[in-house]
Design a protein around this motif. Structure first.
Motif, PDB file in Angstrom:
ATOM      1  N   VAL A  17      16.364  24.066  70.967  1.00 18.57           N
ATOM      2  CA  VAL A  17      16.129  22.691  70.497  1.00 18.57           C
ATOM      3  C   VAL A  17      15.893  21.755  71.688  1.00 18.57           C
ATOM      4  N   LEU A  18      16.670  21.934  72.758  1.00 13.81           N
ATOM      5  CA  LEU A  18      16.480  21.095  73.951  1.00 13.81           C
ATOM      6  C   LEU A  18      15.090  21.304  74.544  1.00 13.81           C
ATOM      7  N   VAL A  19      14.631  22.554  74.571  1.00 14.63           N
ATOM      8  CA  VAL A  19      13.298  22.838  75.109  1.00 14.63           C
ATOM      9  C   VAL A  19      12.239  22.166  74.238  1.00 14.63           C
ATOM     10  N   VAL A  20      12.394  22.250  72.911  1.00 15.20           N
ATOM     11  CA  VAL A  20      11.433  21.620  72.002  1.00 15.20           C
ATOM     12  C   VAL A  20      11.405  20.107  72.235  1.00 15.20           C
ATOM     13  N   PHE A  21      12.578  19.476  72.360  1.00 20.72           N
ATOM     14  CA  PHE A  21      12.638  18.022  72.572  1.00 20.72           C
ATOM     15  C   PHE A  21      11.964  17.644  73.891  1.00 20.72           C
ATOM     16  N   THR A  22      12.251  18.419  74.935  1.00 25.77           N
ATOM     17  CA  THR A  22      11.652  18.119  76.241  1.00 25.77           C
ATOM     18  C   THR A  22      10.130  18.200  76.152  1.00 25.77           C
ATOM     19  N   LEU A  23       9.623  19.246  75.481  1.00 28.50           N
ATOM     20  CA  LEU A  23       8.174  19.386  75.338  1.00 28.50           C
ATOM     21  C   LEU A  23       7.601  18.245  74.512  1.00 28.50           C
TER      22      LEU A  23
END
Ligand code: CUA
Length: 167
Positions: A17-23
């Motif tokens: 989820v953190l990776v998705v938000f960062t992207l």
């Protein structure tokens, strides 16, 4: 170290989820041009309308170059000065907004301009108006009994019409 199977699954989901938000943030910044309103500077609210002491003593737009403008907008209960800004279509305009009294908001409909406006602080954002039309500006921070009446307009004129008006 033993980590429970379900714990591992949830750790993986959290990282995903953190990776998705960062992207998502990076995509918004790079491709959609979404900017976080920056604190451009500070200004003494008591001197804000003193001629020579601040550019908001004469609120309005200044043309920096053809198609490039900056706008000094002063918010106060319950008006924006200037109340109406006219620019030709395709213009890039940088807004410098501050408040004379209390907290206000500055949101231009159908653009990415959305700022909080505080006395003593200068809020700055830049946008380009490609489509002619009238864009409403609203105060979206509750500022007292007249809050809902606090609005202005950006009129983006067809280039030919704007040229005729300036002759
Ligand atoms: Cu100004 Cu709400």
């Amino acid at each position: 170290m033993h980590v429970d199977k379900y714990e591992q699954i949830w750790i993986r989901i959290s990282i995903f989820v953190l990776v998705v938000f960062t992207l998502a943030v990076l995509t918004a910044t790079v491709s959609a041009g979404i900017q976080v309103p920056g604190v451009e500077g500070r200004v003494d609210p008591n001197l804000i309308t003193t001629p020579g002491a601040s550019p908001w003593a004469e609120p309005g737009i200044r043309e920096l170059a053809p198609g490039k403008y900056e706008a000094y907008v002063l918010a106060q209960i319950w008006v924006f000065q200037p109340n109406e800004i006219r620019i030709p279509a395709g213009s890039e305009i940088t807004f410098y907004v501050t408040s004379k009294d209390i907290q206000h908001g500055f949101k231009i409909m159908d653009t990415n301009i959305n700022m909080m406006v505080l006395p003593g602080q200068v809020s700055k954002l830049k946008t380009t108006f490609d489509k002619p039309g009238t864009y409403n500006v609203i105060c979206h921070e509750y500022c007292g009994i007249g809050h809902h009446t606090m609005y202005g307009q950006i009129v983006v004129e067809e280039v030919a019409a704007a040229a005729a008006a300036n002759e």
